[in-house]
Design an enzyme around this catalytic site. Structure first.
Site, PDB file in Angstrom:
ATOM      1  N   ASN A 128      -5.353  12.634   0.378  1.00  0.00           N
ATOM      2  CA  ASN A 128      -4.457  11.788   1.182  1.00  0.00           C
ATOM      3  C   ASN A 128      -5.286  11.065   2.242  1.00  0.00           C
ATOM      4  OD1 ASN A 128      -1.762  10.846   1.776  1.00  0.00           O
ATOM      5  ND2 ASN A 128      -1.832  12.066   3.622  1.00  0.00           N
ATOM      6  N   LYS A 129      -4.617  10.289   3.063  1.00  0.00           N
ATOM      7  CA  LYS A 129      -5.266   9.448   4.072  1.00  0.00           C
ATOM      8  C   LYS A 129      -6.275  10.239   4.903  1.00  0.00           C
ATOM      9  CE  LYS A 129      -4.928   5.961   4.471  1.00  0.00           C
ATOM     10  NZ  LYS A 129      -5.925   5.096   3.784  1.00  0.00           N
ATOM     11  N   ARG A 174       0.870  -1.186   0.000  1.00  0.00           N
ATOM     12  CA  ARG A 174       0.000   0.000   0.000  1.00  0.00           C
ATOM     13  C   ARG A 174       0.903   1.231   0.000  1.00  0.00           C
ATOM     14  NH1 ARG A 174       2.456   2.003   3.605  1.00  0.00           N
ATOM     15  NH2 ARG A 174       0.895   3.660   3.631  1.00  0.00           N
ATOM     16  N   GLY A 175       0.253   2.403  -0.132  1.00  0.00           N
ATOM     17  CA  GLY A 175       1.032   3.640  -0.308  1.00  0.00           C
ATOM     18  C   GLY A 175       1.107   3.897  -1.809  1.00  0.00           C
ATOM     19  N   ALA A 176       0.799   5.136  -2.216  1.00  0.00           N
ATOM     20  CA  ALA A 176       0.619   5.411  -3.648  1.00  0.00           C
ATOM     21  C   ALA A 176       1.820   5.016  -4.523  1.00  0.00           C
ATOM     22  CB  ALA A 176       0.247   6.880  -3.822  1.00  0.00           C
ATOM     23  N   GLN A 235      -1.763   2.499   9.900  1.00  0.00           N
ATOM     24  CA  GLN A 235      -0.466   2.556   9.198  1.00  0.00           C
ATOM     25  C   GLN A 235       0.563   3.363   9.986  1.00  0.00           C
ATOM     26  OE1 GLN A 235      -3.478   3.180   7.835  1.00  0.00           O
ATOM     27  NE2 GLN A 235      -3.564   2.651   5.672  1.00  0.00           N
ATOM     28  N   ASP A 274      -1.941  10.819  -2.126  1.00  0.00           N
ATOM     29  CA  ASP A 274      -2.340   9.761  -3.065  1.00  0.00           C
ATOM     30  C   ASP A 274      -2.637  10.332  -4.437  1.00  0.00           C
ATOM     31  OD1 ASP A 274      -2.964   8.639  -0.262  1.00  0.00           O
ATOM     32  OD2 ASP A 274      -2.852   6.935  -1.638  1.00  0.00           O
ATOM     33  N   ARG A 276      -7.540  -0.083  -6.778  1.00  0.00           N
ATOM     34  CA  ARG A 276      -7.875   0.969  -5.807  1.00  0.00           C
ATOM     35  C   ARG A 276      -8.046   2.271  -6.603  1.00  0.00           C
ATOM     36  NH1 ARG A 276      -4.301   1.096  -0.511  1.00  0.00           N
ATOM     37  NH2 ARG A 276      -6.177   2.159   0.250  1.00  0.00           N
TER      38      ARG A 276
HETATM   39  O1  MRU Z   1      -4.503   3.333   2.235  1.00  0.00           O
HETATM   40  P1  MRU Z   1      -3.013   3.483   2.099  1.00  0.00           P
HETATM   41  O2  MRU Z   1      -2.234   2.940   3.242  1.00  0.00           O
HETATM   42  O3  MRU Z   1      -2.516   2.998   0.753  1.00  0.00           O
HETATM   43  O4  MRU Z   1      -2.825   5.069   2.109  1.00  0.00           O
HETATM   44  C1  MRU Z   1      -1.545   5.609   1.962  1.00  0.00           C
HETATM   45  C2  MRU Z   1      -1.516   7.064   2.162  1.00  0.00           C
HETATM   46  O5  MRU Z   1      -2.540   7.719   2.303  1.00  0.00           O
HETATM   47  C3  MRU Z   1      -0.179   7.732   2.066  1.00  0.00           C
HETATM   48  O6  MRU Z   1      -0.133   8.862   2.892  1.00  0.00           O
HETATM   49  C4  MRU Z   1       0.034   8.173   0.619  1.00  0.00           C
HETATM   50  O7  MRU Z   1      -0.164   7.115  -0.259  1.00  0.00           O
HETATM   51  C5  MRU Z   1       1.366   8.720   0.396  1.00  0.00           C
HETATM   52  S1  MRU Z   1       2.522   7.430   0.371  1.00  0.00           S
HETATM   53  C6  MRU Z   1       4.054   7.990  -0.026  1.00  0.00           C
END
Ligand code: MRU
Length: 344
Positions: free
Chosen positions: A246-247, A47-49, A195, A236, A89
């Site tokens: 973002n999250k 996970r993470g963009a 996370q 994201d 996603r």
């Molecule tokens: O749902 P996730 O864990 O994939 O969400 C990730 C985030 O929101 C991060 O802050 C974002 O992707 C930046 S990662 C460098």
């Protein structure tokens, strides 16, 4: 920190760290199937963009091998289906950015099906290497904003584990920490997937960086108590208007930071910037209701409780002090400034 994802040349497989097991166990998924990569993205083993972008690129290279196609048309039609399977996603821009780039590459290659396969493997590896380089560049650019002794508030995990290596926020913290060893981090636990607690705390502790865990509701208090010098969060998707997706919790943190006059920085590579979509058209992923009802597989509420679980939120540009990219910094972002950076 170890690499989050890598291509294994000797077996043409992909190996990724299973982030659902961290921090208690470090286990890997090793696969030669693009469908398995799609599952890993969906269930958040990765996970993470930027990390899911790299995973999708490698998934496309695996699909090219799997296709066993003999003609360019056959391989492209297999890859188009693979891209749909991998785009599991909807919010992180890097995912479709990576599958589109791989498709474009396949179409550009002037050669046999075997040439296309080989070039797609190289392209996927290059996307991963580029990601590592961009993280360092973002960290270096951010040095103009971070001073010795700073405490940085972050959310979710935008560290090494959210990228191929180093991280976006992770890059800012690590490069600043290399220069000034007294950089500290506050991490919010980031309900419901935790996370911040599971990943950000783990990886900064692995690297001997001073990190303090707080619950999501403590942000205002630590700001009011003067414990934080600036916020640095990942993204994201960033729109040409400067809106940042973002999250979930980022928007609340940005409003709270503005109230307390604390600079709010967003850090993301160019592969996260979407110059086309309008703010009203962004799809915010809604995840399973049980992510909120349960903790460690146990219900913590009435099992039939009504739940709303958006995974991301959108922060308005007026709340953002600067967007830090690998190409440079955009202070107080506006559409005009974003376009100027894009054209440059
Ligand atoms: O749902 P996730 O864990 O994939 O969400 C990730 C985030 O929101 C991060 O802050 C974002 O992707 C930046 S990662 C460098």
């Amino acid at each position: 920190m170890f690499r989050t994802i890598e291509w294994l040349d000797e077996s043409n497989q992909v190996r990724l760290v299973d982030q659902t097991k961290l921090p208690l166990k470090v286990e890997h998924v090793v696969t030669d199937s693009h469908e398995r990569i799609a599952k890993s993205i969906k269930i958040m083993e990765i996970r993470g963009a930027p990390a899911i972008g790299a995973a999708a690129a490698m998934g496309m290279a695996l699909a090219a091998i799997e296709s066993q196609a003999r003609t360019k048309d056959d391989i492209i039609s297999y890859l188009e289906k693979a891209a749909d399977t991998l785009n599991t996603r909807p919010t992180a821009y890097n995912l479709t950015w990576a599958t589109s780039r791989m498709l474009r590459k396949a179409k550009e290659v002037d050669g046999t099906a075997e040439d296309i396969v080989n070039q797609l493997i190289e392209e996927a590896k290059e996307i991963a290497e580029e990601d590592v380089r961009m993280c360092r560049q973002m960290g270096e650019h951010a040095l103009s904003l971070i001073k010795s002794g700073f405490t940085i508030q972050t959310i979710c995990n935008a560290g090494s584990l959210a990228t191929v290596h180093l991280g976006t926020v992770g890059g800012v913290v690590r490069v600043a920490h290399e220069k000034y060893s007294d950089i500290k981090v506050y991490a919010v636990e980031t309900r419901p997937r935790m996370q911040g607690a599971r990943l950000t705390v783990f990886e900064f502790m692995e690297d001997d960086i001073d990190v303090t865990l707080i619950t999501d509701g403590m942000v205002g208090t630590v700001f009011r108590q003067g414990r934080v010098d600036c916020c640095v969060v990942g993204a994201d998707r960033i729109l040409r208007t400067g809106h940042v997706i973002n999250k979930i919790g980022t928007y609340t943190m940005a409003i709270t930071a503005k109230y307390h006059d604390i600079p709010f920085y967003v850090v993301a590579p160019w592969s996260t910037i979407d110059m086309e979509t309008d703010p009203g058209d962004v799809v915010i992923e809604e995840r399973d209701e049980d992510e909120i009802r349960k903790v460690n597989e146990q219900y913590v509420t009435v099992p039939t409780a009504k739940v709303y679980n958006p995974a991301f939120d959108m922060t308005h540009p007026e709340l953002i002090s600067a967007i830090i990219t690998d190409k440079g910094i955009v202070k107080e972002p506006t559409e005009e400034k974003m376009l100027k950076l894009y054209k440059a």
